[in-house]
Write an enzyme that holds these catalytic residues in place. Structure first.
Site, short mmCIF file in Angstrom:
data_model
loop_
_atom_site.label_atom_id
_atom_site.label_comp_id
_atom_site.label_asym_id
_atom_site.label_seq_id
_atom_site.Cartn_x
_atom_site.Cartn_y
_atom_site.Cartn_z
N LEU A 1 -16.06 66.52 20.21
CA LEU A 1 -14.82 66.69 19.46
C LEU A 1 -13.62 67.01 20.35
O LEU A 1 -12.59 67.47 19.87
CB LEU A 1 -14.98 67.79 18.40
CG LEU A 1 -16.04 67.55 17.32
CD1 LEU A 1 -16.01 68.69 16.30
CD2 LEU A 1 -15.83 66.22 16.62
N SER B 1 -13.18 69.22 22.99
CA SER B 1 -12.87 70.62 23.28
C SER B 1 -12.16 70.77 24.62
O SER B 1 -11.17 71.51 24.73
CB SER B 1 -14.13 71.47 23.25
OG SER B 1 -15.08 71.00 24.20
N ASP C 1 -8.93 61.05 25.18
CA ASP C 1 -9.01 62.40 24.62
C ASP C 1 -7.72 63.18 24.82
O ASP C 1 -7.21 63.82 23.90
CB ASP C 1 -10.18 63.16 25.25
CG ASP C 1 -11.53 62.68 24.78
OD1 ASP C 1 -11.62 61.55 24.28
OD2 ASP C 1 -12.50 63.44 24.93
#
Length: 328
Positions: A117, A119, A164
């Site tokens: 996800l 992080s 990301d």
């Protein structure tokens, strides 16, 4: 103390293939990392981190990655997490010209560590923004994304993509292909996340895919096929066709499984979501453990995942329209 937050993300399509120049479509979600920074004059770095997994733990260290905290997660993940913070601060020192400055850094996060996800990207993005502002410098989200990418690229031994960090810095849905990053329109997506409580080693998983591509021509074709799925997925996203998005997500998961980056728990959650009537479901991120993302506007997938062996946490995720945010 200067504070910033940045969102995590899910991949609708394209993880792993994006490393080889294929397109990817990640979406920022309202699970955030929050970083507070206070300047110190002795040049030292002290980091206090909380809740880097959904179960939560605390890490304290003096800024040196060889000082290992006593926590119940894989050592490689903790070392990487500390490396991301160190790398972010190096970017701050470079952009501000204050090479000897030190910081007290406090990290809080809703995002499971190493679970797919985003992080690390969220922590790096928020840390760079907070620390530069603490020194009187304000960067645009695109520059934060670039400097955060450099940090991830270094920590991940040159195997990171821009997806990301760009997604975390800018928010919303984005399209990434090589060095080309941009925001795209997305409908209100009914995202459901399943989390197995574990984590994959991104470096090992990316290296495994690289080895397969070098050994087998058909593995290289599989990576290229993921790129084709992404391109079809963009059309479905633009049309707001959730059924087609789901079918393509299913296809993407199958290709990722063929590349060896899924796991028993991830597959179990994917099939639990599909059996419950989700439009589609796939792993998100590097794989090997962590999270899946499903499309389902009903409560059925959440309910099914809560009873699926191997699923420890399930929650609905809203699209984060805003990326990095300055906090009071």
């Amino acid at each position: 103390m200067t504070r910033s937050s940045a969102p995590g993300k899910v991949y609708l399509f394209g993880e792993h293939a994006v490393v080889y120049g294929e397109p990817a479509v990640p979406c920022a979600i309202e699970r955030r990392a929050r970083v507070g920074v206070r300047r110190r004059d002795d040049g030292k770095l002290r980091v206090h981190a909380e809740d880097l997994s959904l179960d939560g733990f605390t890490v304290e260290y003096g800024g040196s990655a060889d000082q290992q905290p006593d926590v119940d997660v894989p050592e490689s993940l903790v070392t990487a997490a500390m490396g991301y913070v160190d790398g972010a601060i190096e970017q701050v020192r470079e952009v501000t010209g204050e090479e000897d400055v030190g910081f007290d850094v406090t990290i809080e996060s809703d995002i499971p560590l190493g679970a797919g996800l985003g992080s690390s990207a969220a922590v790096v993005v928020a840390a760079i923004d907070a620390a530069t502002r603490e020194l009187g410098v304000t960067l645009e989200p695109e520059e934060i994304a670039e400097r955060a990418f450099r940090t991830e690229y270094e920590v991940q031994d040159g195997q990171a993509s821009r997806a990301d960090t760009f997604c975390s810095a800018t928010g919303g849905a984005v399209r990434v292909e090589g060095d080309d990053c941009g925001s795209i329109e997305a409908p209100d997506l009914p995202l459901v996340i399943g989390f197995d409580g574990g984590a994959g080693d991104t470096g090992e998983l990316v290296a495994g895919v690289r080895k397969l591509r070098e050994e087998y021509p058909f593995a290289e074709d599989t990576v290229a096929a993921i790129g084709d799925v992404v391109r079809n997925g963009e059309d479905a996203l633009e049309a707001g066709d959730l059924e087609e998005l789901g079918r393509l997500m299913n296809f993407n998961h199958g290709l990722l499984s063929a590349l060896g980056v899924s796991s028993r728990s991830l597959d179990s959650m994917v099939w639990g979501a599909r059996d419950a009537g989700a439009y589609g479901a796939k792993l998100t991120g590097a794989g090997g453990g962590g999270c899946i993302v499903a499309l389902d506007p009903t409560d059925e997938t959440e309910t099914a995942l809560s009873y699926t062996p191997g699923c420890e946490e399930t929650f609905r995720a809203e699209l984060a329209e805003t990326g990095v945010e300055r906090l009071e």
